[in-house]
Design a protein around this motif. Structure first.
Motif, PDB file in Angstrom:
ATOM      1  N   VAL A   1      -6.357  -5.945  -6.345  1.00 43.63           N
ATOM      2  CA  VAL A   1      -6.787  -4.673  -5.634  1.00 43.63           C
ATOM      3  C   VAL A   1      -5.827  -3.627  -6.083  1.00 43.63           C
ATOM      4  CG1 VAL A   1      -7.246  -3.463  -3.436  1.00 43.63           C
ATOM      5  CG2 VAL A   1      -7.840  -5.691  -4.032  1.00 43.63           C
ATOM      6  N   ILE A   2      -6.449  -2.220  -6.526  1.00 43.47           N
ATOM      7  CA  ILE A   2      -5.601  -1.227  -7.021  1.00 43.47           C
ATOM      8  C   ILE A   2      -5.793   0.106  -6.260  1.00 43.47           C
ATOM      9  CG2 ILE A   2      -5.526  -2.120  -9.398  1.00 43.47           C
ATOM     10  CD1 ILE A   2      -7.836   0.094 -10.121  1.00 43.47           C
ATOM     11  N   GLU A   3      -6.986  -0.010  -5.501  1.00 37.38           N
ATOM     12  CA  GLU A   3      -7.338   1.180  -4.645  1.00 37.38           C
ATOM     13  C   GLU A   3      -7.816   0.592  -3.479  1.00 37.38           C
ATOM     14  OE1 GLU A   3     -10.487   5.189  -4.962  1.00 37.38           O
ATOM     15  OE2 GLU A   3     -10.889   2.969  -5.152  1.00 37.38           O
TER      16      GLU A   3
ATOM     17  N   SER B   1     -12.193  -1.543  -0.910  1.00 38.27           N
ATOM     18  CA  SER B   1     -10.977  -2.036  -1.822  1.00 38.27           C
ATOM     19  C   SER B   1     -11.667  -2.384  -3.247  1.00 38.27           C
ATOM     20  CB  SER B   1     -10.457  -3.407  -1.423  1.00 38.27           C
ATOM     21  OG  SER B   1     -11.120  -4.124  -1.249  1.00 38.27           O
TER      22      SER B   1
ATOM     23  N   ASN C   1      -3.528   4.571  -2.192  1.00 36.02           N
ATOM     24  CA  ASN C   1      -4.294   4.588  -0.976  1.00 36.02           C
ATOM     25  C   ASN C   1      -4.348   6.117  -0.742  1.00 36.02           C
ATOM     26  OD1 ASN C   1      -4.007   4.642   2.731  1.00 36.02           O
ATOM     27  ND2 ASN C   1      -5.869   4.723   1.727  1.00 36.02           N
TER      28      ASN C   1
ATOM     29  N   VAL D   1       0.882  -1.165   0.086  1.00 31.50           N
ATOM     30  CA  VAL D   1       0.108  -0.134  -0.017  1.00 31.50           C
ATOM     31  C   VAL D   1       0.656   1.298   0.112  1.00 31.50           C
ATOM     32  CG1 VAL D   1      -1.812   1.473   1.236  1.00 31.50           C
ATOM     33  CG2 VAL D   1      -1.978  -1.023   1.112  1.00 31.50           C
TER      34      VAL D   1
ATOM     35  N   THR E   1     -10.865  -3.229  -7.458  1.00 30.48           N
ATOM     36  CA  THR E   1      -9.731  -3.875  -8.648  1.00 30.48           C
ATOM     37  C   THR E   1     -10.409  -3.008  -9.770  1.00 30.48           C
ATOM     38  OG1 THR E   1     -11.728  -5.306  -9.561  1.00 30.48           O
ATOM     39  CG2 THR E   1     -10.340  -6.170  -7.729  1.00 30.48           C
TER      40      THR E   1
ATOM     41  N   VAL F   1      -0.851  -0.850  -4.248  1.00 34.10           N
ATOM     42  CA  VAL F   1      -1.978  -0.369  -4.146  1.00 34.10           C
ATOM     43  C   VAL F   1      -2.183   1.263  -3.789  1.00 34.10           C
ATOM     44  CG1 VAL F   1      -4.338  -0.657  -2.643  1.00 34.10           C
ATOM     45  CG2 VAL F   1      -3.009  -2.757  -3.103  1.00 34.10           C
TER      46      VAL F   1
END
Length: 542
Positions: free
Chosen positions: A195-197, A212, A107, A81, A214, A105
């Motif tokens: 998961v990207i965010e 979360s 954040n 993250v 994708t 990810v």
């Protein structure tokens, strides 16, 4: 780190129906870089310095490569993250692209968060890197970040935009890229189900929840959203909402890069500045909560400013009052579109540009393709048109879980997500939000974590009991009022309440705007506080 993963049955259904494309933003972005490398991708303005940054698609690609390698040198790896508490500056889209290229990810964190919120959020995410501005709006974010770092062993690096020496953000934009680093970056392939965010949202528990998403869930929202509103590569998308909010992140950062369009970023909302940027850059689309729409319309009417290029203003976050729609249309000459959604799924419903007046002003729209909505009673029975009940949603853009809190997602075995909102649906499938069963207040499109504020205020030595409710406000949608029963022989003033919550490092935007000192709170026979009665009391005395 561990997220709740996408269920295979859901994936199979989404892929077979074509609702999940199995692509990432990088796939779209790289096609645009190849097709029109010299096209302007991002225009970012800084209110404090007056600086303007313009990046073409080719420049954005190159600088995000350099940042990805810089982050990798800090130890950021696949699935880690990267947290950033930044205004709408050019560094934010560069950071997200760099994270995608690393498989990390993103954040984003709201600038209003202070030590209390940041310590919890960064600790839960086990973030290794936090990127902040040196200062923003007279707040020393560097000092706050270093205080948080001292409390979190997992937070190895604080990086500062406008910082100096080793902590400076610019040092991450490495110039001495080694061949093996470039090759490793080029060889990476991001899974559309990764998961990207990670985006924190407040809920009824008072504990922020890490939503979360994708690539599949996010793009499944943005593709039909763009189709419905006739958006494409020729558009210029203006974003005054913070990109640390889902509205700003999805529709001000990801949407324009997905389309191959141009994004215009405003870091501090001032109606005059927004109007000037729309005019100067030829913006065609913008999106924000009702205060943005109201203030922009008022400014244009008062000054005679015209925004001839603006085609669409999507207002989300709170229902649009009918008089505001009429005023905004007169002032802006654009289609005013209502929408409803959540961090957990993006915009679920919107009106259409072609819709008649009653659908735009009397509803919050109908579902986007790939999403379903229904209104049910407490037993889960689907209600007839016009009846109020609990709003549930299901479909392609629903998130894939809360970080380390899988039990908090109110989703049944058939995939229906309980939004916590009360709504009714008309015969045509358009919904109207009537209220919320969740104990939150939406102030200017931002959720106020009521329980957290109540818990803090309850600890005040003069407070015996407290309940916080929202009351209507024409500009912000709602404001917060605290009803307090003082302890025997004690008093509490409004300023004492404000000073106390500030001392607890509570974000200023979460502090109630009113205080009502009362002898008793209305209760049910079982002792539950009747907040609907408090809301009525607050409304009547507003």
């Amino acid at each position: 780190m561990t997220f709740d993963l996408t269920a295979s049955a859901r994936r199979d259904a989404m892929i077979s129906s074509g609702l999940w494309r199995d692509e990432t933003l990088l796939d779209f972005f790289r096609r645009h870089v190849a097709a029109h490398p010299e096209k302007c991708a991002v225009i970012a303005h800084r209110a404090d310095t007056g600086a303007e940054t313009r990046l073409t698609y080719a420049e954005l690609d190159a600088v995000s490569d350099r940042l990805a390698i810089g982050l990798a040198r800090l130890g950021v790896q696949d699935g880690d993250v990267v947290s950033f508490q930044l205004p709408n500056w050019w560094q934010v889209p560069v950071l997200h692209l760099a994270c995608l290229k690393l498989g990390a990810v993103s954040n984003p964190l709201m600038a209003i968060f202070r030590e209390r919120e940041l310590t919890f959020m960064l600790g839960l995410a086990a973030a290794q890197v936090l990127i902040v501005p040196a200062r923003f709006r007279n707040v020393d974010h560097r000092a706050i970040a270093l205080n948080v770092k001292a409390q979190l062993p997992s937070l190895a690096h604080v990086v500062v935009v406008d910082g100096a020496e080793d902590e400076a953000f610019d040092r991450l934009l490495v110039a001495d890229v080694r061949d093996e680093e470039r090759a490793a970056l080029a060889a990476r392939r991001l899974s559309p189900d990764a998961v990207i965010e990670l985006l924190y949202t407040s809920g009824t528990t008072g504990e922020p929840k890490g939503v979360s998403h994708t690539s599949n869930t996010m793009l499944a929202n943005l593709v039909p959203f763009a189709d419905r509103l006739h958006l494409g590569a020729g558009d210029v998308i203006h974003m005054p909402s913070p990109m640390a909010h889902q509205l700003g992140f999805m529709y001000g950062l990801v949407l324009p890069l997905m389309l191959g369009a141009t994004a215009v970023l405003q870091d501090i909302f001032v109606a005059e500045t927004m109007a000037r940027q729309i005019t100067d850059e030829g913006a065609t689309f913008t999106m924000g909560a009702t205060p943005f729409l109201n203030d922009l319309a008022d400014h244009c009417l008062a000054t005679g400013t015209k925004t001839p290029t603006l085609r669409v203003f999507v207002s989300a976050g709170a229902p649009i009052p009918r008089p505001l729609v009429a005023k905004a249309r007169e002032a802006l000459g654009a289609a005013i579109i209502s929408a409803w959604g959540m961090s957990e799924n993006g915009a679920v419903t919107t009106a259409r540009i072609e819709d008649p007046e009653d659908k735009v002003t009397g509803t919050d729209g109908c579902p986007l393709p790939g999403m379903e909505v229904r209104v049910v009673d407490p037993a889960g029975t689907v209600l007839e048109a016009g009846e109020e009940g609990q709003l549930q949603v299901r479909g392609c853009s629903n998130f894939v879980g809360y970080l380390k809190r899988p039990g908090l997602a109110q989703m049944d075995a058939d995939g229906w997500f309980d939004t916590g909102d009360i709504a009714r649906m008309d015969e045509d499938g358009y919904i109207r939000i009537a209220g919320r069963s969740k104990d939150i207040i939406i102030r200017g499109g931002e959720n106020i974590p009521v329980v957290e504020v109540e818990n803090l205020l309850f600890k005040h030595p003069a407070v015996s009991a407290v309940a916080i409710v929202g009351y209507p406000d024409q500009r912000l949608g709602e404001r917060a009022c605290a009803f307090v029963i003082p302890k025997a022989g004690r008093t509490l003033s409004f300023q004492e309440m404000v000073d106390y919550l500030k001392a607890q490092q509570m974000a200023v935007q979460y502090i109630p705007e009113r205080l009502e000192v009362v002898e008793a709170l209305p209760q049910t026979p079982s002792g539950k506080i009747q907040k609907f009665r408090l809301r009525e009391m607050a409304r009547q005395s507003a």
